[in-house]
Design a protein around this motif. Structure first.
Motif, PDB file in Angstrom:
ATOM      1  N   ILE A  88      -1.950  -6.828  -7.125  1.00 40.70           N
ATOM      2  CA  ILE A  88      -2.668  -7.910  -6.443  1.00 40.70           C
ATOM      3  C   ILE A  88      -1.845  -8.437  -5.273  1.00 40.70           C
ATOM      4  CG2 ILE A  88      -3.502 -10.283  -6.692  1.00 40.70           C
ATOM      5  CD1 ILE A  88      -4.344  -9.561  -9.547  1.00 40.70           C
ATOM      6  N   ASP A  89      -0.549  -8.658  -5.494  1.00 38.66           N
ATOM      7  CA  ASP A  89       0.333  -9.149  -4.416  1.00 38.66           C
ATOM      8  C   ASP A  89       0.386  -8.156  -3.262  1.00 38.66           C
ATOM      9  OD1 ASP A  89       0.869 -11.439  -5.811  1.00 38.66           O
ATOM     10  OD2 ASP A  89       2.813 -10.762  -6.592  1.00 38.66           O
ATOM     11  N   VAL A  90       0.528  -6.873  -3.596  1.00 40.12           N
ATOM     12  CA  VAL A  90       0.659  -5.838  -2.567  1.00 40.12           C
ATOM     13  C   VAL A  90      -0.623  -5.739  -1.745  1.00 40.12           C
ATOM     14  CG1 VAL A  90       0.900  -3.357  -2.175  1.00 40.12           C
ATOM     15  CG2 VAL A  90       2.386  -4.496  -3.817  1.00 40.12           C
ATOM     16  N   ILE A  91      -1.776  -5.731  -2.419  1.00 39.04           N
ATOM     17  CA  ILE A  91      -3.053  -5.612  -1.715  1.00 39.04           C
ATOM     18  C   ILE A  91      -3.311  -6.841  -0.845  1.00 39.04           C
ATOM     19  CG2 ILE A  91      -5.568  -5.571  -2.048  1.00 39.04           C
ATOM     20  CD1 ILE A  91      -5.131  -3.640  -4.333  1.00 39.04           C
ATOM     21  N   ASN A  92      -2.984  -8.013  -1.351  1.00 42.10           N
ATOM     22  CA  ASN A  92      -3.181  -9.237  -0.561  1.00 42.10           C
ATOM     23  C   ASN A  92      -2.340  -9.240   0.706  1.00 42.10           C
ATOM     24  OD1 ASN A  92      -5.073 -10.376  -2.250  1.00 42.10           O
ATOM     25  ND2 ASN A  92      -3.584 -11.524  -3.442  1.00 42.10           N
ATOM     26  N   ASP A  93      -1.203  -8.528   0.675  1.00 46.48           N
ATOM     27  CA  ASP A  93      -0.310  -8.493   1.835  1.00 46.48           C
ATOM     28  C   ASP A  93      -0.673  -7.421   2.852  1.00 46.48           C
ATOM     29  OD1 ASP A  93       1.248 -10.617   1.073  1.00 46.48           O
ATOM     30  OD2 ASP A  93       2.799  -9.408   0.096  1.00 46.48           O
ATOM     31  N   LEU A 118      -6.611  -2.310   4.424  1.00 46.45           N
ATOM     32  CA  LEU A 118      -7.645  -2.673   3.453  1.00 46.45           C
ATOM     33  C   LEU A 118      -8.911  -1.848   3.679  1.00 46.45           C
ATOM     34  CD1 LEU A 118      -7.560  -6.569   3.041  1.00 46.45           C
ATOM     35  CD2 LEU A 118      -7.072  -4.841   1.311  1.00 46.45           C
ATOM     36  N   LEU A 119      -9.260  -1.638   4.944  1.00 46.37           N
ATOM     37  CA  LEU A 119     -10.461  -0.858   5.255  1.00 46.37           C
ATOM     38  C   LEU A 119     -10.273   0.622   4.893  1.00 46.37           C
ATOM     39  CD1 LEU A 119     -11.479  -2.517   8.642  1.00 46.37           C
ATOM     40  CD2 LEU A 119     -12.636  -2.737   6.426  1.00 46.37           C
ATOM     41  N   ILE A 120      -9.056   1.139   5.048  1.00 40.76           N
ATOM     42  CA  ILE A 120      -8.784   2.521   4.623  1.00 40.76           C
ATOM     43  C   ILE A 120      -8.982   2.645   3.113  1.00 40.76           C
ATOM     44  CG2 ILE A 120      -6.970   4.257   4.332  1.00 40.76           C
ATOM     45  CD1 ILE A 120      -5.830   3.345   7.035  1.00 40.76           C
ATOM     46  N   LEU A 121      -8.431   1.702   2.354  1.00 40.58           N
ATOM     47  CA  LEU A 121      -8.592   1.740   0.899  1.00 40.58           C
ATOM     48  C   LEU A 121     -10.058   1.570   0.499  1.00 40.58           C
ATOM     49  CD1 LEU A 121      -5.553  -0.360  -0.402  1.00 40.58           C
ATOM     50  CD2 LEU A 121      -5.832   2.118  -0.449  1.00 40.58           C
ATOM     51  N   THR A 122     -10.771   0.684   1.217  1.00 43.58           N
ATOM     52  CA  THR A 122     -12.188   0.485   0.928  1.00 43.58           C
ATOM     53  C   THR A 122     -12.970   1.770   1.150  1.00 43.58           C
ATOM     54  OG1 THR A 122     -12.043  -1.845   1.579  1.00 43.58           O
ATOM     55  CG2 THR A 122     -14.235  -0.877   1.497  1.00 43.58           C
ATOM     56  N   ALA A 123     -12.666   2.478   2.227  1.00 41.95           N
ATOM     57  CA  ALA A 123     -13.326   3.758   2.503  1.00 41.95           C
ATOM     58  C   ALA A 123     -13.018   4.772   1.406  1.00 41.95           C
ATOM     59  CB  ALA A 123     -12.886   4.287   3.866  1.00 41.95           C
ATOM     60  N   ALA A 124     -11.778   4.786   0.936  1.00 42.02           N
ATOM     61  CA  ALA A 124     -11.400   5.720  -0.131  1.00 42.02           C
ATOM     62  C   ALA A 124     -12.127   5.383  -1.435  1.00 42.02           C
ATOM     63  CB  ALA A 124      -9.891   5.685  -0.339  1.00 42.02           C
ATOM     64  N   ALA A 125     -12.288   4.082  -1.701  1.00 48.50           N
ATOM     65  CA  ALA A 125     -12.970   3.660  -2.925  1.00 48.50           C
ATOM     66  C   ALA A 125     -14.472   3.908  -2.845  1.00 48.50           C
ATOM     67  CB  ALA A 125     -12.693   2.182  -3.188  1.00 48.50           C
ATOM     68  N   GLN A 126     -15.040   3.853  -1.633  1.00 47.14           N
ATOM     69  CA  GLN A 126     -16.475   3.966  -1.446  1.00 47.14           C
ATOM     70  C   GLN A 126     -16.977   5.397  -1.283  1.00 47.14           C
ATOM     71  OE1 GLN A 126     -19.290   1.878  -1.168  1.00 47.14           O
ATOM     72  NE2 GLN A 126     -17.915   0.608  -2.373  1.00 47.14           N
ATOM     73  N   ASN A 127     -16.169   6.250  -0.670  1.00 48.93           N
ATOM     74  CA  ASN A 127     -16.655   7.565  -0.265  1.00 48.93           C
ATOM     75  C   ASN A 127     -16.901   8.465  -1.472  1.00 48.93           C
ATOM     76  OD1 ASN A 127     -17.476   9.493   1.507  1.00 48.93           O
ATOM     77  ND2 ASN A 127     -15.553   9.590   2.639  1.00 48.93           N
ATOM     78  N   LYS A 128     -18.008   9.201  -1.457  1.00 54.52           N
ATOM     79  CA  LYS A 128     -18.299  10.135  -2.535  1.00 54.52           C
ATOM     80  C   LYS A 128     -17.307  11.286  -2.539  1.00 54.52           C
ATOM     81  CE  LYS A 128     -23.236   9.090  -2.703  1.00 54.52           C
ATOM     82  NZ  LYS A 128     -24.623   9.613  -2.561  1.00 54.52           N
ATOM     83  N   SER A 129     -16.805  11.625  -1.355  1.00 58.93           N
ATOM     84  CA  SER A 129     -15.774  12.660  -1.241  1.00 58.93           C
ATOM     85  C   SER A 129     -14.411  11.993  -1.146  1.00 58.93           C
ATOM     86  CB  SER A 129     -16.006  13.510   0.007  1.00 58.93           C
ATOM     87  OG  SER A 129     -14.878  14.317   0.279  1.00 58.93           O
ATOM     88  N   HIS A 145     -10.254  -0.681  -8.840  1.00 59.92           N
ATOM     89  CA  HIS A 145     -10.935  -0.948  -7.570  1.00 59.92           C
ATOM     90  C   HIS A 145     -11.395  -2.389  -7.428  1.00 59.92           C
ATOM     91  CE1 HIS A 145     -12.115   3.594  -7.078  1.00 59.92           C
ATOM     92  NE2 HIS A 145     -10.837   3.403  -7.338  1.00 59.92           N
ATOM     93  N   SER A 146     -11.643  -3.061  -8.546  1.00 56.41           N
ATOM     94  CA  SER A 146     -12.161  -4.433  -8.463  1.00 56.41           C
ATOM     95  C   SER A 146     -11.166  -5.360  -7.760  1.00 56.41           C
ATOM     96  CB  SER A 146     -12.474  -4.972  -9.859  1.00 56.41           C
ATOM     97  OG  SER A 146     -11.301  -5.085 -10.648  1.00 56.41           O
ATOM     98  N   ILE A 147      -9.866  -5.074  -7.901  1.00 58.53           N
ATOM     99  CA  ILE A 147      -8.847  -5.893  -7.228  1.00 58.53           C
ATOM    100  C   ILE A 147      -9.027  -5.793  -5.714  1.00 58.53           C
ATOM    101  CG2 ILE A 147      -6.364  -6.200  -6.852  1.00 58.53           C
ATOM    102  CD1 ILE A 147      -5.919  -5.008  -9.647  1.00 58.53           C
ATOM    103  N   LEU A 148      -9.278  -4.574  -5.234  1.00 57.76           N
ATOM    104  CA  LEU A 148      -9.475  -4.344  -3.802  1.00 57.76           C
ATOM    105  C   LEU A 148     -10.697  -5.106  -3.292  1.00 57.76           C
ATOM    106  CD1 LEU A 148      -9.073  -2.805  -1.103  1.00 57.76           C
ATOM    107  CD2 LEU A 148     -10.407  -0.942  -2.110  1.00 57.76           C
ATOM    108  N   PHE A 149     -11.803  -4.992  -3.990  1.00 55.61           N
ATOM    109  CA  PHE A 149     -13.030  -5.611  -3.499  1.00 55.61           C
ATOM    110  C   PHE A 149     -12.985  -7.132  -3.584  1.00 55.61           C
ATOM    111  CE2 PHE A 149     -14.430  -1.249  -4.212  1.00 55.61           C
ATOM    112  CZ  PHE A 149     -15.052  -1.002  -2.994  1.00 55.61           C
TER     113      PHE A 149
END
Length: 369
Positions: free
Chosen positions: A267-272, A278-289, A350-354
């Motif tokens: 949580i600390d790392v993601i918040n920083d 954050l958008l790169i991680l969101t894309a990785a979490a969202q993409n079917k591939s 993934h819920s931490i990211l979102f």
């Protein structure tokens, strides 16, 4: 039970649990041990400092290593002991908090410097240097994209004053991103702080346990060290926080304490993280591939939805390396057709990211089911 009763009861419980702790400061991430675990890599830096003290000729370093590998602690410890035995002074700045050359110089001068040009500010800064000085720039890879060339590095490299520069970074691709003129002038020696092994983390935990605890279980300390090495890229912060939970919440298992500590650190790392990461991680979490190229395409679309300019593919890939170095993803080489490519595997819930994205952005896709 009303809240007043709960507070009174828990105050007694916490007081009972805290009796096992002699000194809580050992669990602070800013704690510097009197005799920290000495990495063999740090001896090269010490030798370079001593030569600089004698000759005035600097050797500049780029120290690369994962989070929790001891980079910052080593430099802060050296700042305590080296000036006391030499004519050197050491100055430290975290570039996460002071993320442009102007802000770094203002921090070093300890002044509000609005209305001045960068050249004028550096002139004032140079005048303030009275002797041989070592400048430690921590998390230098997190300098703002507005200061793409990291002008402070070029200015320091061309300074007429005797200065030595030590850059600390989690990003293994840092040197590729530096301005060519700065790299040429600094002549950086790259040093890698390897991840601690279980035996080294065990030694670090034992030092803190011996200083800060009334008693401890050696077997449990070894178990924490082993889990940290295996599951967190050897992040000592997770190990230290697990030990804290293990002592102050003795009713919980070591495994439960470890999972709670790991979640807190993530949580600390993601918040920083920066918006772009954050958008790169969101894309990785969202993409079917989970292939890097396909994730990049979605990342670009997410950037446009947030009115952000996406990274070039090369810089995007460099940031994947950074995200891997801090333990948020794993890059897995995979054969795709006749060539090899990398898959991106997220290593956290993934819920931490979102949850973080909902606070940071106005329009973020929902987690993929």
């Amino acid at each position: 039970m009303d809240l007043t009763e709960y507070v009174q009861r828990q105050k007694h419980v916490v007081a009972q649990q805290s009796r096992a702790v002699r000194d809580f400061t050992v669990f602070d991430y800013n704690y510097i041990p009197e005799k920290p675990f000495i990495r063999s890599e740090s001896k090269q830096i010490i030798d370079a400092m001593l030569r600089f003290d004698v000759s005035g000729i600097a050797t500049n370093f780029a120290v690369i290593g994962s989070r929790g590998s001891g980079k910052t602690l080593t430099m802060k410890y050296l700042a305590r002991v080296v000036p006391a035995q030499t004519d050197l002074s050491m100055r430290y700045v975290n570039c996460r908090h002071h993320n442009t050359s102007f802000k770094i110089l203002a921090r070093l001068l300890n002044k509000r410097c609005t209305g001045l040009s960068l050249d004028k500010l550096f002139e004032m800064f140079s005048e303030s240097i009275t002797g041989k000085t070592v400048f430690v720039l921590d998390e230098v890879d997190l300098m703002s994209a507005k200061d793409k060339n990291r002008d402070i590095l070029y200015l320091l490299s061309r300074s007429e004053k005797p200065v030595m520069v030590i850059m600390l970074s989690n990003n293994p691709h840092l040197l590729r991103e530096l301005d060519a003129a700065s790299k040429s002038s600094l002549q950086l020696v790259q040093m890698h702080f390897a991840n601690y092994n279980a035996e080294q983390i065990n030694a670090i935990l034992l030092e803190r346990a011996q200083k800060g605890l009334v008693s401890y279980d050696y077997t449990e300390v070894s178990e924490i060290a082993a889990m940290t090495t295996k599951k967190t890229n050897s992040d000592t912060r997770v190990a230290i926080k697990t030990l804290y939970y293990n002592v102050t919440e003795p009713q919980k298992s070591v495994e439960s304490c470890f999972e709670n500590a790991r979640k807190d650190i993530v949580i600390d790392v993601i918040n920083d993280l920066s918006d772009q990461n954050l958008l790169i991680l969101t894309a990785a979490a969202q993409n079917k591939s989970d292939l890097t190229k396909n994730i990049y395409d979605l990342y670009c679309r997410l950037c446009r939805s947030q009115c952000e300019k996406p990274f070039s593919y090369v810089y995007y890939y460099s940031n994947l390396g950074y995200l891997q170095s801090i333990g948020l993803i794993a890059l897995v080489s995979t054969k795709f057709g006749r060539t090899y490519t990398n898959r991106v595997v997220l290593t956290f819930n993934h819920s931490i990211l979102f949850d973080t994205c909902r606070l940071r952005f106005s329009r973020v896709p929902a987690p993929r089911s």
